[in-house]
Scaffold this motif. Structure first.
Motif, PDB file in Angstrom:
ATOM      1  N   ALA A  53       0.826  -1.206   0.000  1.00 41.87           N
ATOM      2  CA  ALA A  53       0.000   0.000   0.000  1.00 41.87           C
ATOM      3  C   ALA A  53       0.862   1.258   0.000  1.00 41.87           C
ATOM      4  CB  ALA A  53      -0.922  -0.013   1.214  1.00 41.87           C
ATOM      5  N   GLN A  54       1.898   1.263   0.836  1.00 41.64           N
ATOM      6  CA  GLN A  54       2.720   2.469   0.940  1.00 41.64           C
ATOM      7  C   GLN A  54       3.515   2.726  -0.328  1.00 41.64           C
ATOM      8  OE1 GLN A  54       4.840   1.626   4.648  1.00 41.64           O
ATOM      9  NE2 GLN A  54       3.537   3.059   5.743  1.00 41.64           N
ATOM     10  N   PHE A  55       4.165   1.705  -0.875  1.00 44.17           N
ATOM     11  CA  PHE A  55       5.015   1.924  -2.036  1.00 44.17           C
ATOM     12  C   PHE A  55       4.224   2.157  -3.320  1.00 44.17           C
ATOM     13  CE2 PHE A  55       8.316   0.509   0.784  1.00 44.17           C
ATOM     14  CZ  PHE A  55       9.440   1.190   0.325  1.00 44.17           C
ATOM     15  N   SER A  56       2.945   1.863  -3.301  1.00 42.40           N
ATOM     16  CA  SER A  56       2.118   2.202  -4.466  1.00 42.40           C
ATOM     17  C   SER A  56       1.753   3.678  -4.494  1.00 42.40           C
ATOM     18  CB  SER A  56       0.845   1.355  -4.465  1.00 42.40           C
ATOM     19  OG  SER A  56      -0.011   1.727  -3.387  1.00 42.40           O
ATOM     20  N   ASP A  57       2.041   4.372  -3.392  1.00 46.96           N
ATOM     21  CA  ASP A  57       1.721   5.792  -3.260  1.00 46.96           C
ATOM     22  C   ASP A  57       2.955   6.633  -3.604  1.00 46.96           C
ATOM     23  OD1 ASP A  57       1.001   8.335  -2.538  1.00 46.96           O
ATOM     24  OD2 ASP A  57       0.584   7.872  -0.427  1.00 46.96           O
ATOM     25  N   PRO A  58       2.931   7.376  -4.704  1.00 47.93           N
ATOM     26  CA  PRO A  58       4.099   8.193  -5.074  1.00 47.93           C
ATOM     27  C   PRO A  58       4.495   9.186  -3.992  1.00 47.93           C
ATOM     28  CG  PRO A  58       2.565   8.035  -6.912  1.00 47.93           C
ATOM     29  CD  PRO A  58       1.861   7.451  -5.717  1.00 47.93           C
ATOM     30  N   ALA A  59       3.529   9.715  -3.243  1.00 46.14           N
ATOM     31  CA  ALA A  59       3.848  10.685  -2.194  1.00 46.14           C
ATOM     32  C   ALA A  59       4.652  10.015  -1.080  1.00 46.14           C
ATOM     33  CB  ALA A  59       2.563  11.293  -1.637  1.00 46.14           C
ATOM     34  N   PHE A  60       4.298   8.785  -0.729  1.00 41.37           N
ATOM     35  CA  PHE A  60       5.071   8.052   0.272  1.00 41.37           C
ATOM     36  C   PHE A  60       6.494   7.818  -0.218  1.00 41.37           C
ATOM     37  CE2 PHE A  60       6.865   3.998   1.614  1.00 41.37           C
ATOM     38  CZ  PHE A  60       6.853   4.122   2.991  1.00 41.37           C
ATOM     39  N   ARG A  61       6.634   7.407  -1.473  1.00 43.00           N
ATOM     40  CA  ARG A  61       7.973   7.135  -2.007  1.00 43.00           C
ATOM     41  C   ARG A  61       8.809   8.400  -2.052  1.00 43.00           C
ATOM     42  NH1 ARG A  61       5.135   4.488  -6.190  1.00 43.00           N
ATOM     43  NH2 ARG A  61       6.128   5.840  -7.743  1.00 43.00           N
ATOM     44  N   ARG A  62       8.198   9.527  -2.413  1.00 45.30           N
ATOM     45  CA  ARG A  62       8.957  10.793  -2.443  1.00 45.30           C
ATOM     46  C   ARG A  62       9.443  11.162  -1.058  1.00 45.30           C
ATOM     47  NH1 ARG A  62       4.978  12.381  -6.262  1.00 45.30           N
ATOM     48  NH2 ARG A  62       3.758  13.387  -4.615  1.00 45.30           N
ATOM     49  N   GLU A  63       8.562  11.022  -0.073  1.00 46.35           N
ATOM     50  CA  GLU A  63       8.943  11.382   1.295  1.00 46.35           C
ATOM     51  C   GLU A  63      10.048  10.482   1.814  1.00 46.35           C
ATOM     52  OE1 GLU A  63       6.120  12.819   4.642  1.00 46.35           O
ATOM     53  OE2 GLU A  63       6.292  10.645   4.915  1.00 46.35           O
ATOM     54  N   LEU A  64       9.906   9.173   1.619  1.00 44.86           N
ATOM     55  CA  LEU A  64      10.937   8.242   2.066  1.00 44.86           C
ATOM     56  C   LEU A  64      12.248   8.495   1.338  1.00 44.86           C
ATOM     57  CD1 LEU A  64      11.993   5.746   3.541  1.00 44.86           C
ATOM     58  CD2 LEU A  64      10.921   4.331   1.761  1.00 44.86           C
ATOM     59  N   GLY A  65      12.183   8.659   0.021  1.00 47.48           N
ATOM     60  CA  GLY A  65      13.396   8.881  -0.756  1.00 47.48           C
ATOM     61  C   GLY A  65      14.135  10.134  -0.359  1.00 47.48           C
ATOM     62  N   THR A  66      13.402  11.150   0.078  1.00 50.23           N
ATOM     63  CA  THR A  66      14.019  12.400   0.521  1.00 50.23           C
ATOM     64  C   THR A  66      14.905  12.184   1.741  1.00 50.23           C
ATOM     65  OG1 THR A  66      12.180  13.709  -0.333  1.00 50.23           O
ATOM     66  CG2 THR A  66      13.525  14.730   1.374  1.00 50.23           C
ATOM     67  N   TRP A  67      14.566  11.194   2.563  1.00 47.23           N
ATOM     68  CA  TRP A  67      15.317  10.946   3.784  1.00 47.23           C
ATOM     69  C   TRP A  67      16.365   9.851   3.634  1.00 47.23           C
ATOM     70  CZ3 TRP A  67      15.488  13.974   7.934  1.00 47.23           C
ATOM     71  CH2 TRP A  67      14.495  14.948   8.060  1.00 47.23           C
ATOM     72  N   VAL A  68      16.592   9.384   2.410  1.00 45.19           N
ATOM     73  CA  VAL A  68      17.665   8.419   2.155  1.00 45.19           C
ATOM     74  C   VAL A  68      18.851   9.190   1.595  1.00 45.19           C
ATOM     75  CG1 VAL A  68      18.387   6.374   0.863  1.00 45.19           C
ATOM     76  CG2 VAL A  68      16.064   6.524   1.761  1.00 45.19           C
ATOM     77  N   HIS A  69      19.902   9.327   2.388  1.00 48.50           N
ATOM     78  CA  HIS A  69      21.085  10.047   1.948  1.00 48.50           C
ATOM     79  C   HIS A  69      22.294   9.593   2.775  1.00 48.50           C
ATOM     80  CE1 HIS A  69      18.655  13.131   4.406  1.00 48.50           C
ATOM     81  NE2 HIS A  69      19.479  12.566   5.261  1.00 48.50           N
ATOM     82  N   PRO A  70      23.488   9.945   2.361  1.00 50.88           N
ATOM     83  CA  PRO A  70      24.696   9.462   3.045  1.00 50.88           C
ATOM     84  C   PRO A  70      24.736   9.863   4.514  1.00 50.88           C
ATOM     85  CG  PRO A  70      25.268  10.383   0.909  1.00 50.88           C
ATOM     86  CD  PRO A  70      23.825  10.737   1.154  1.00 50.88           C
ATOM     87  N   ARG A  71      25.432   9.064   5.330  1.00 49.80           N
ATOM     88  CA  ARG A  71      25.504   9.302   6.768  1.00 49.80           C
ATOM     89  C   ARG A  71      26.082  10.670   7.103  1.00 49.80           C
ATOM     90  NH1 ARG A  71      27.601   3.742   6.992  1.00 49.80           N
ATOM     91  NH2 ARG A  71      25.989   2.365   7.809  1.00 49.80           N
ATOM     92  N   ARG A  72      26.933  11.206   6.229  1.00 51.61           N
ATOM     93  CA  ARG A  72      27.615  12.466   6.570  1.00 51.61           C
ATOM     94  C   ARG A  72      26.633  13.600   6.824  1.00 51.61           C
ATOM     95  NH1 ARG A  72      28.471  11.902   0.987  1.00 51.61           N
ATOM     96  NH2 ARG A  72      27.536  13.550  -0.280  1.00 51.61           N
ATOM     97  N   THR A  73      25.410  13.483   6.346  1.00 52.82           N
ATOM     98  CA  THR A  73      24.431  14.544   6.572  1.00 52.82           C
ATOM     99  C   THR A  73      23.957  14.573   8.025  1.00 52.82           C
ATOM    100  OG1 THR A  73      22.631  13.075   5.924  1.00 52.82           O
ATOM    101  CG2 THR A  73      23.615  14.423   4.192  1.00 52.82           C
TER     102      THR A  73
END
Length: 340
Positions: free
Chosen positions: A188-208
């Motif tokens: 259900a969550q991954f079928s929602d583009p808004a959920f994927r955008r929000e999650l993807g925004t918080w995936v970044h290298p540890r240095r942040t």
């Protein structure tokens, strides 16, 4: 000098300013409080030392409006930070007094924490305090081992102390039924583009200093930005659902944290209880990891309650087991979260 995003985990109780000022001790507590877990590792908290107390303040600029539209998980995360500070105080020789939601006119002030009178820590106090820096969350499989003797009782006691329900699910059929809800939540969550955008925004290298490293998804940390782009672009719900269902079913135990109500005081209590439970699990040499999809997808919450067999409103779903050693999640420096 560049900030070391993993350096926060090297805090040492030996540096506790035992002969220092109240303000110095409260500032020291922040170094432990920031090691609390949070959704997407957003670290949605600020701290302020005022009038001999440490205030824990919700940082709603770090909210997750898609997956957490009511800030329920944000408040739970703040509750976990409160519990980490309290566990530190108790382990270092103070009773630790906590007032929750002390400002009726300011709902962002989650708690005020005082040192409380000095008192000798017992073995449990010391082990929970020492466990704070060892606590980890993993997406990897757990070993097929039964729960350590006595751990279920300590989990129940930690929940009871905060007035919440902690239900362990160990029967294979019931675990499979709950695991199926986890998979349904993933899809259900991954079928929602808004959920994927929000999650993807918080995936970044540890240095942040915050967010989720790509290492959590099985890729090198350096490729985290690419991983975030992939998550935002493609619906990977089917594959993620299959993997999560498998690891949930294979885990020695699932744990549902539930509360009588579903308001901020209940969320804070759930956050504090589950943090104490995480420390009990860690002290036993085990690991707990989150499978909150059936809580985050609103229509699945009553099904989780039914299939798990809990009495209250589900707030968190975790799996418990013995996992491999992994690096900790990144943390922002204390200077960024301590409000003067």
């Amino acid at each position: 000098m560049a900030h070391n995003p993993l350096g926060a985990w090297k805090v040492d109780a030996a540096d506790w300013p035992r002969e220092g000022s109240v303000e110095g001790k409260l500032r020291f507590l922040v170094r432990y409080a920031i090691l609390a877990p949070s959704g997407h590792n957003t670290q949605p908290w600020l701290f302020r030392v005022r009038d001999g107390r440490l205030e824990v303040i919700a940082d709603r600029l770090r909210a997750l409006p898609v997956v957490d539209p009511h800030d329920r998980a944000l408040v739970i995360s703040c509750g976990a930070a409160v519990a980490m500070a309290r566990a530190t105080l108790r382990g270092l020789g103070h009773a630790g007094g906590v007032a929750l939601l002390p400002e009726p006119g300011d709902p962002d002030v989650m708690a005020r924490i005082g040192l409380g009178p000095e008192r000798a820590p017992d073995a449990g106090d010391r082990s929970r305090c020492a466990a704070i820096v060892r606590r980890r969350t993993t997406r990897r499989k757990f070993a097929d081992e039964p729960l350590p003797v006595g751990l279920a009782a300590r989990i129940a006691a930690a929940a009871e102390a905060e007035g919440v329900e902690a239900l362990l699910v160990t029967e294979p059929e019931r675990k499979a039924a709950v695991a199926a809800l986890v998979a349904e939540g993933d899809r259900a969550q991954f079928s929602d583009p808004a959920f994927r955008r929000e999650l993807g925004t918080w995936v970044h290298p540890r240095r942040t200093g915050d967010g989720l490293s790509g290492a959590a998804f099985g890729m090198p940390d350096a490729l985290s930005a690419v991983g975030g782009l992939v998550i935002r672009t493609f619906d990977m719900g089917g594959g993620i659902a299959a993997k999560d269902e498998e690891i949930a079913t294979a885990s020695p135990a699932l744990l549902v944290i539930a509360t009588k109500g579903d308001e901020p005081p209940d969320w804070l209590a759930a956050g504090m209880a589950h943090a104490d439970i995480l420390l009990e699990v860690t002290a036993a040499g085990w690991t707990a990891a989150y499978l909150n999809q059936p809580v985050e997808v609103e229509r699945l919450r009553p099904l989780l309650r039914e299939r798990a067999g809990c009495r209250g409103v589900p707030q968190l779903l975790l799996r418990i087991g013995r996992g491999p050693k992994i690096d900790p999640a990144a943390r922002r420096p204390v200077e960024e979260v301590l409000v003067e």
